[in-house]
Design a protein around this motif. Structure first.
Motif, PDB file in Angstrom:
ATOM      1  N   ALA A   1       2.235  -3.608  -0.363  1.00 25.30           N
ATOM      2  CA  ALA A   1       2.442  -2.173  -0.186  1.00 25.30           C
ATOM      3  C   ALA A   1       2.400  -1.531  -1.563  1.00 25.30           C
ATOM      4  CB  ALA A   1       3.774  -1.885   0.501  1.00 25.30           C
ATOM      5  N   TYR A   2       1.937  -0.268  -1.639  1.00 21.07           N
ATOM      6  CA  TYR A   2       1.749   0.359  -2.943  1.00 21.07           C
ATOM      7  C   TYR A   2       2.385   1.732  -2.973  1.00 21.07           C
ATOM      8  CZ  TYR A   2      -0.651   1.842  -7.222  1.00 21.07           C
ATOM      9  OH  TYR A   2      -0.940   2.283  -8.485  1.00 21.07           O
ATOM     10  N   ASP A   3       3.147   1.962  -4.048  1.00 20.91           N
ATOM     11  CA  ASP A   3       3.739   3.262  -4.336  1.00 20.91           C
ATOM     12  C   ASP A   3       2.864   3.937  -5.396  1.00 20.91           C
ATOM     13  OD1 ASP A   3       5.167   5.439  -5.227  1.00 20.91           O
ATOM     14  OD2 ASP A   3       7.011   4.340  -5.681  1.00 20.91           O
ATOM     15  N   PRO A   4       1.989   4.892  -4.999  1.00 24.16           N
ATOM     16  CA  PRO A   4       1.048   5.474  -5.965  1.00 24.16           C
ATOM     17  C   PRO A   4       1.721   6.320  -7.035  1.00 24.16           C
ATOM     18  CG  PRO A   4       0.918   6.617  -3.852  1.00 24.16           C
ATOM     19  CD  PRO A   4       1.801   5.436  -3.642  1.00 24.16           C
ATOM     20  N   GLU A   5       2.850   6.931  -6.715  1.00 25.94           N
ATOM     21  CA  GLU A   5       3.524   7.783  -7.690  1.00 25.94           C
ATOM     22  C   GLU A   5       4.044   6.973  -8.871  1.00 25.94           C
ATOM     23  OE1 GLU A   5       7.446  10.710  -7.952  1.00 25.94           O
ATOM     24  OE2 GLU A   5       6.539  10.273  -5.999  1.00 25.94           O
ATOM     25  N   ARG A   6       4.652   5.823  -8.589  1.00 24.27           N
ATOM     26  CA  ARG A   6       5.203   4.973  -9.650  1.00 24.27           C
ATOM     27  C   ARG A   6       4.268   3.838 -10.014  1.00 24.27           C
ATOM     28  NH1 ARG A   6       8.791   6.711  -6.147  1.00 24.27           N
ATOM     29  NH2 ARG A   6      10.711   7.726  -6.862  1.00 24.27           N
ATOM     30  N   GLN A   7       3.113   3.775  -9.351  1.00 26.70           N
ATOM     31  CA  GLN A   7       2.131   2.707  -9.584  1.00 26.70           C
ATOM     32  C   GLN A   7       2.807   1.337  -9.483  1.00 26.70           C
ATOM     33  OE1 GLN A   7       0.161   3.716 -13.302  1.00 26.70           O
ATOM     34  NE2 GLN A   7      -1.250   5.077 -12.231  1.00 26.70           N
ATOM     35  N   LYS A   8       3.554   1.190  -8.394  1.00 26.13           N
ATOM     36  CA  LYS A   8       4.316  -0.037  -8.158  1.00 26.13           C
ATOM     37  C   LYS A   8       3.770  -0.743  -6.914  1.00 26.13           C
ATOM     38  CE  LYS A   8       8.723   0.227  -8.676  1.00 26.13           C
ATOM     39  NZ  LYS A   8      10.152   0.583  -8.446  1.00 26.13           N
ATOM     40  N   LEU A   9       3.513  -2.031  -7.069  1.00 27.50           N
ATOM     41  CA  LEU A   9       3.004  -2.838  -5.970  1.00 27.50           C
ATOM     42  C   LEU A   9       4.129  -3.717  -5.434  1.00 27.50           C
ATOM     43  CD1 LEU A   9       0.338  -3.682  -4.447  1.00 27.50           C
ATOM     44  CD2 LEU A   9       0.190  -5.569  -6.093  1.00 27.50           C
ATOM     45  N   PHE A  10       4.391  -3.617  -4.122  1.00 32.77           N
ATOM     46  CA  PHE A  10       5.381  -4.474  -3.474  1.00 32.77           C
ATOM     47  C   PHE A  10       4.653  -5.664  -2.849  1.00 32.77           C
ATOM     48  CE2 PHE A  10       7.104  -0.183  -3.404  1.00 32.77           C
ATOM     49  CZ  PHE A  10       8.355  -0.377  -3.960  1.00 32.77           C
ATOM     50  N   VAL A  11       5.189  -6.853  -3.087  1.00 34.63           N
ATOM     51  CA  VAL A  11       4.563  -8.089  -2.612  1.00 34.63           C
ATOM     52  C   VAL A  11       5.582  -8.853  -1.780  1.00 34.63           C
ATOM     53  CG1 VAL A  11       3.410 -10.232  -3.275  1.00 34.63           C
ATOM     54  CG2 VAL A  11       3.145  -8.184  -4.697  1.00 34.63           C
ATOM     55  N   ALA A  12       5.199  -9.225  -0.561  1.00 38.95           N
ATOM     56  CA  ALA A  12       6.108  -9.939   0.344  1.00 38.95           C
ATOM     57  C   ALA A  12       5.731 -11.407   0.428  1.00 38.95           C
ATOM     58  CB  ALA A  12       6.067  -9.325   1.736  1.00 38.95           C
ATOM     59  N   LYS A  13       6.701 -12.269   0.146  1.00 38.65           N
ATOM     60  CA  LYS A  13       6.533 -13.700   0.391  1.00 38.65           C
ATOM     61  C   LYS A  13       7.063 -13.989   1.793  1.00 38.65           C
ATOM     62  CE  LYS A  13       7.272 -18.268  -1.591  1.00 38.65           C
ATOM     63  NZ  LYS A  13       7.649 -18.902  -0.318  1.00 38.65           N
TER      64      LYS A  13
ATOM     65  N   ARG B   1      11.052 -13.147   0.471  1.00 39.96           N
ATOM     66  CA  ARG B   1      11.383 -12.259  -0.633  1.00 39.96           C
ATOM     67  C   ARG B   1      10.387 -11.104  -0.706  1.00 39.96           C
ATOM     68  NH1 ARG B   1      15.298 -14.975  -0.576  1.00 39.96           N
ATOM     69  NH2 ARG B   1      16.307 -16.103  -2.292  1.00 39.96           N
ATOM     70  N   VAL B   2      10.852  -9.971  -1.271  1.00 39.68           N
ATOM     71  CA  VAL B   2       9.968  -8.881  -1.671  1.00 39.68           C
ATOM     72  C   VAL B   2      10.105  -8.712  -3.171  1.00 39.68           C
ATOM     73  CG1 VAL B   2       9.442  -6.417  -1.479  1.00 39.68           C
ATOM     74  CG2 VAL B   2      10.118  -7.701   0.559  1.00 39.68           C
ATOM     75  N   TYR B   3       8.957  -8.639  -3.858  1.00 41.14           N
ATOM     76  CA  TYR B   3       8.928  -8.448  -5.304  1.00 41.14           C
ATOM     77  C   TYR B   3       8.250  -7.123  -5.627  1.00 41.14           C
ATOM     78  CZ  TYR B   3       9.923 -13.468  -5.371  1.00 41.14           C
ATOM     79  OH  TYR B   3      10.487 -14.702  -5.163  1.00 41.14           O
ATOM     80  N   ALA B   4       8.627  -6.520  -6.730  1.00 39.89           N
ATOM     81  CA  ALA B   4       7.985  -5.311  -7.233  1.00 39.89           C
ATOM     82  C   ALA B   4       7.197  -5.674  -8.484  1.00 39.89           C
ATOM     83  CB  ALA B   4       9.015  -4.239  -7.549  1.00 39.89           C
ATOM     84  N   VAL B   5       5.905  -5.336  -8.471  1.00 41.23           N
ATOM     85  CA  VAL B   5       5.017  -5.646  -9.596  1.00 41.23           C
ATOM     86  C   VAL B   5       4.529  -4.338 -10.195  1.00 41.23           C
ATOM     87  CG1 VAL B   5       2.872  -6.762 -10.313  1.00 41.23           C
ATOM     88  CG2 VAL B   5       4.287  -7.812  -8.527  1.00 41.23           C
ATOM     89  N   GLN B   6       4.714  -4.164 -11.488  1.00 42.65           N
ATOM     90  CA  GLN B   6       4.169  -3.017 -12.196  1.00 42.65           C
ATOM     91  C   GLN B   6       3.307  -3.513 -13.353  1.00 42.65           C
ATOM     92  OE1 GLN B   6       8.011  -0.601 -12.496  1.00 42.65           O
ATOM     93  NE2 GLN B   6       6.526   0.992 -11.942  1.00 42.65           N
ATOM     94  N   GLY B   7       2.218  -2.781 -13.622  1.00 42.63           N
ATOM     95  CA  GLY B   7       1.286  -3.204 -14.662  1.00 42.63           C
ATOM     96  C   GLY B   7       0.091  -3.947 -14.121  1.00 42.63           C
ATOM     97  N   PHE B   8       0.050  -4.165 -12.801  1.00 39.80           N
ATOM     98  CA  PHE B   8      -1.126  -4.732 -12.154  1.00 39.80           C
ATOM     99  C   PHE B   8      -1.343  -3.983 -10.842  1.00 39.80           C
ATOM    100  CE2 PHE B   8      -3.682  -7.420  -9.475  1.00 39.80           C
ATOM    101  CZ  PHE B   8      -4.643  -7.881 -10.359  1.00 39.80           C
ATOM    102  N   PRO B   9      -2.581  -3.527 -10.594  1.00 39.29           N
ATOM    103  CA  PRO B   9      -3.771  -3.776 -11.418  1.00 39.29           C
ATOM    104  C   PRO B   9      -3.719  -3.015 -12.728  1.00 39.29           C
ATOM    105  CG  PRO B   9      -4.282  -2.217  -9.699  1.00 39.29           C
ATOM    106  CD  PRO B   9      -2.897  -2.691  -9.409  1.00 39.29           C
ATOM    107  N   PRO B  10      -4.429  -3.535 -13.738  1.00 34.06           N
ATOM    108  CA  PRO B  10      -4.434  -2.858 -15.035  1.00 34.06           C
ATOM    109  C   PRO B  10      -5.169  -1.529 -14.943  1.00 34.06           C
ATOM    110  CG  PRO B  10      -6.061  -4.628 -14.992  1.00 34.06           C
ATOM    111  CD  PRO B  10      -5.271  -4.733 -13.714  1.00 34.06           C
TER     112      PRO B  10
END
Length: 304
Positions: free
Chosen positions: A171-183, A189-198
């Protein structure tokens, strides 16, 4: 006497099995009741600020997506107003209409087990490889005929590698450019990834963190898909095994749920294996279930 003892042992063993099964059933029942009670409490008090999943109804159910099988994931292309999914038999990106009609298949090479796809911005998407836990940035538009992503920008996370229980949802939050990743599970788990994609120019600082409060609110057995709703800033999560869609804020408050069991939300039959879910700007919820079934839910007060 020996026969009586043997019969008694068999009877006790059978009784123990029945008691265990009953205990499991009651645990599942009370877990589900507790979940719905918590969701009702929070959503009733904050209905105006939530999507109010209890008010959704199924207006399209179990439509087969002709010509494909093993459909996973779902994302909404806000620019072209179509849906995209993935399949790995063979690996391809699928483009679907809002009503589940297959528009075209785009062959995909360079990913062995595509499991999730997420729209970022016009023409930009992320695809996840479940087994290797790799995120790949791709470009897809109306002119794309095939996708070879072997040289595409990618991020390998490798968090708790355990085969077919990897990254199931994006899932992607375009305002904060944050990608949520679900394992999916083990552990879920749910993780928040910032800085990817570059970014297209410049260098981004990579950050990966576990969403601890949110994960504590996930009282389900597994995760199969995510969606971030920009209007409410809430995350939707789908559990195949628990047959539920949850709405949760990023602080970990459960706001509502949508049951995928028969008889709920006008469903004639239960959703067998929910694998992908997304929403459009109007709040219409789209869902796909293996092997190739398509569903559409509309919110309260919206005419189909």
């Amino acid at each position: 006497m020996r026969r009586l003892i043997k019969s008694t042992v068999y009877l006790l063993a059978a009784t123990s099995v029945l008691v265990l099964l009953a205990a499991v059933w009651y645990f599942q029942l009370f877990t589900r009741l507790g979940l719905h009670w918590a969701a009702w409490q929070h959503a009733e008090a904050r209905q105006q600020d939530s999507l109010w999943l209890p008010g959704y109804r199924a207006v399209q159910q179990a439509r087969p997506i002709e010509g494909v099988a093993d459909v996973s994931a779902l994302t909404w292309d806000a620019e072209r107003r179509i849906l995209l999914a993935v399949t790995n038999k063979p690996a391809a990106v699928l483009e679907l209409s809002r009503y589940g009609a297959l528009l075209r298949q785009i062959p995909l090479t360079g990913i062995s087990d595509p499991e999730a796809i997420e729209y970022l911005s016009p023409g930009r998407f992320i695809i996840s490889d479940e087994r290797s836990q790799t995120l790949v940035k791709v470009r897809i538009d109306a002119s794309t005929q095939a996708l070879d992503v072997r040289d595409a920008p990618r991020l390998a996370l490798g968090i708790g590698l355990n085969g077919n229980k990897g990254f199931e949802g994006l899932a992607y939050d375009p305002e904060r450019q944050k990608l949520f990743v679900a394992k999916e599970r083990d552990p879920m788990r749910v993780y928040a990834v910032q800085g990817f994609p570059p970014p297209d120019s410049g260098v981004a600082q990579l950050s990966i963190r576990e969403m601890t409060e949110l994960n504590q609110a996930l009282v389900v057995r597994d995760l199969s898909s995510l969606h971030f709703d920009s209007r409410t800033q809430h995350l939707l999560a789908v559990s195949d095994e628990s047959r539920l869609v949850l709405e949760i804020d990023l602080d970990g408050t459960l706001l509502g749920s949508l049951s995928l069991l028969p008889g709920q939300h006008d469903l004639k039959r239960g959703v067998p294996q929910a694998e992908g879910m997304t929403m459009d700007e109007q709040g219409v919820l789209y869902l796909v279930s293996e092997p190739n079934l398509f569903y559409r839910f509309v919110p309260q007060g919206v005419e189909d």
